[in-house]
Design an enzyme around this catalytic site. Structure first.
Site, PDB file in Angstrom:
ATOM      1  N   ALA A 258       4.700 -17.440   9.056  1.00  0.00           N
ATOM      2  CA  ALA A 258       5.770 -16.682   7.258  1.00  0.00           C
ATOM      3  C   ALA A 258       7.037 -16.763   7.770  1.00  0.00           C
ATOM      4  O   ALA A 258       7.814 -17.297   6.333  1.00  0.00           O
ATOM      5  CB  ALA A 258       4.872 -15.560   7.816  1.00  0.00           C
TER       6      ALA A 258
ATOM      7  N   ARG B  96       0.928  -0.974   0.489  1.00  0.00           N
ATOM      8  CA  ARG B  96      -0.009  -0.184  -0.467  1.00  0.00           C
ATOM      9  C   ARG B  96       0.455   1.528  -0.396  1.00  0.00           C
ATOM     10  O   ARG B  96       0.448   2.106  -0.630  1.00  0.00           O
ATOM     11  CB  ARG B  96      -1.073   0.193   0.958  1.00  0.00           C
TER      12      ARG B  96
ATOM     13  N   GLY C  17      -3.556 -22.784   6.651  1.00  0.00           N
ATOM     14  CA  GLY C  17      -3.379 -24.525   7.234  1.00  0.00           C
ATOM     15  C   GLY C  17      -1.923 -23.433   8.193  1.00  0.00           C
ATOM     16  O   GLY C  17      -1.875 -22.436   8.083  1.00  0.00           O
TER      17      GLY C  17
ATOM     18  N   SER D  90       3.993 -18.030  16.959  1.00  0.00           N
ATOM     19  CA  SER D  90       2.503 -17.591  17.424  1.00  0.00           C
ATOM     20  C   SER D  90       2.900 -16.747  18.395  1.00  0.00           C
ATOM     21  O   SER D  90       2.539 -16.084  19.218  1.00  0.00           O
ATOM     22  CB  SER D  90       1.787 -18.452  17.760  1.00  0.00           C
ATOM     23  N   ARG D  91       1.821 -15.398  17.588  1.00  0.00           N
ATOM     24  CA  ARG D  91       1.583 -14.223  18.117  1.00  0.00           C
ATOM     25  C   ARG D  91       0.639 -14.383  19.128  1.00  0.00           C
ATOM     26  O   ARG D  91       0.114 -13.595  20.286  1.00  0.00           O
ATOM     27  CB  ARG D  91       1.740 -13.011  16.836  1.00  0.00           C
ATOM     28  N   ASN D  92      -0.790 -15.236  18.718  1.00  0.00           N
ATOM     29  CA  ASN D  92      -1.432 -15.096  19.997  1.00  0.00           C
ATOM     30  C   ASN D  92      -1.309 -16.275  20.923  1.00  0.00           C
ATOM     31  O   ASN D  92      -1.341 -15.762  22.460  1.00  0.00           O
ATOM     32  CB  ASN D  92      -2.618 -16.105  18.691  1.00  0.00           C
TER      33      ASN D  92
ATOM     34  N   LYS E 219      -8.581 -21.508  15.950  1.00  0.00           N
ATOM     35  CA  LYS E 219      -7.062 -21.845  16.775  1.00  0.00           C
ATOM     36  C   LYS E 219      -6.070 -20.556  17.795  1.00  0.00           C
ATOM     37  O   LYS E 219      -6.050 -20.403  18.484  1.00  0.00           O
ATOM     38  CB  LYS E 219      -7.210 -22.409  16.003  1.00  0.00           C
TER      39      LYS E 219
END
EC number: 1.1.1.94
Length: 330
Positions: A137, A33, A133, A251-253, A188
């Site tokens: 990254a 962007r 899935g 995992s950010r979460n 999830k």
């Protein structure tokens, strides 16, 4: 094959790199962007903000500007923006002839809709699907072995995703169950916050296993109520993505849960991440959607209460453990 990836975050960049690396016949364009960001990535041949130090393959071009013109000339368009930006992107792509797939996972906060439902509202003519899935990254960008699911009711979309991304480091399976794949991807993230909290409180591996297993049951119940196929939740976008996001250090979460366990506020946890953690934004919507169809999701409900400041970490654990005894249901 001309592939356009819209959105130069970590995930969009990683998939653009993967497509360009494994097939010399692909023409891959990564759209950003911000024009200055695009120029910097094109000049330095890397995404220094999200994937620093990882060089772009020769076949990857970075662009900005007229997104519609790029999409009009593409054989496949991949939307790599967060869920909150999907509606606007699809409105701009309405009328595009190429297959379109999104990467975001979650429910739209204001409406409670899944991504394919948003698309049906704003751009029903699009041939669309989801690419999802268990995948970080960083690992996709460095060509570590990964398996994903291309889900769409349209074979043309599934086939385009397989042709674009299936290769030595990325195995792509096809599915018609877009509902199941999207429910798995949304729920999830919420459950990963719970397992992060569990690990941060040092509750042990028994507790983590219980959370993942009972969380999978919650995911499955909601999916079936919304029209998904049960077998989808035993696959990559269900159990696979849940295990990865609930246990993986990238995992950010899960990281949100770990930070909350340290006593950070939600605002502090989100600020420290520097990236979007979709579970924070979709947790309330997941619970609202479940209540609307009469599905119990006690773990997800505790996550929402925790995020809203209604429960402390120890209180959330007690609420789950002190529920009335019941038979094991899936």
């Amino acid at each position: 094959m001309k592939i356009v990836v819209l959105g130069a975050g970590a995930w969009g960049t990683a998939l653009a790199m993967s497509a360009a690396a494994h097939a010399a016949c692909h023409e891959v364009t990564l759209w950003a962007r911000d024009a200055q960001q695009a120029q910097a990535m094109q000049a330095k041949r890397q995404n220094q903000r999200y994937l620093p130090g990882l060089a772009f393959p020769p076949g990857l071009h970075v662009a900005s500007g007229d997104m519609g013109a790029l999409a009009a000339d593409a054989d496949l368009v991949v939307v790599g923006t967060p869920m909150a930006a999907l509606r606007g992107m699809l409105e701009r792509l309405d009328g595009c002839a190429a297959p379109i797939a999104w990467l975001c996972k979650g429910f739209e906060a204001d409406t409670g809709l899944m991504a394919h439902e948003v698309c049906a509202q704003v751009a029903p003519r699009l041939h669309s699907g989801v690419f999802s899935g268990p995948s970080f990254a960083q690992e996709v960008a460095t060509a570590q072995p990964t398996a994903m699911v291309a889900a769409s009711p349209r074979a043309t979309v599934r086939d385009a995703l397989v042709q674009a991304f299936h290769g030595p480091a990325l195995r792509v399976y096809a599915s018609e169950d877009i509902v199941g794949v999207e429910v798995g991807g949304a729920v999830k993230n919420v459950l990963a916050i719970a397992t992060g909290l569990c690990d941060g409180l040092q509750l042990g591996m028994n507790a983590r296993a219980a959370l993942i297993t009972r969380g999978l049951a919650e995911m499955t119940r909601l999916g079936l109520a919304l029209g998904a196929r049960p077998e989808t939740f035993m696959g990559l976008s269900g159990l696979g993505d849940l295990v990865l996001t609930a246990t993986g250090d990238l995992s950010r979460n899960r990281r949100v849960g770990l930070l909350l366990a340290e006593g950070r506020t939600l605002a502090q946890a989100v600020e420290s991440l520097g990236h979007v953690a979709e579970g924070v934004y979709s947790a309330r919507t997941v619970v609202q959607r479940a209540r609307a169809v009469g599905v119990e999701m006690p773990i997800a409900e505790c996550v929402v209460a925790l995020l809203d400041g209604e429960l402390r970490a120890a209180e959330a654990v007690a609420r789950l453990m002190e529920r009335e005894p019941t038979v094991e249901r899936h």
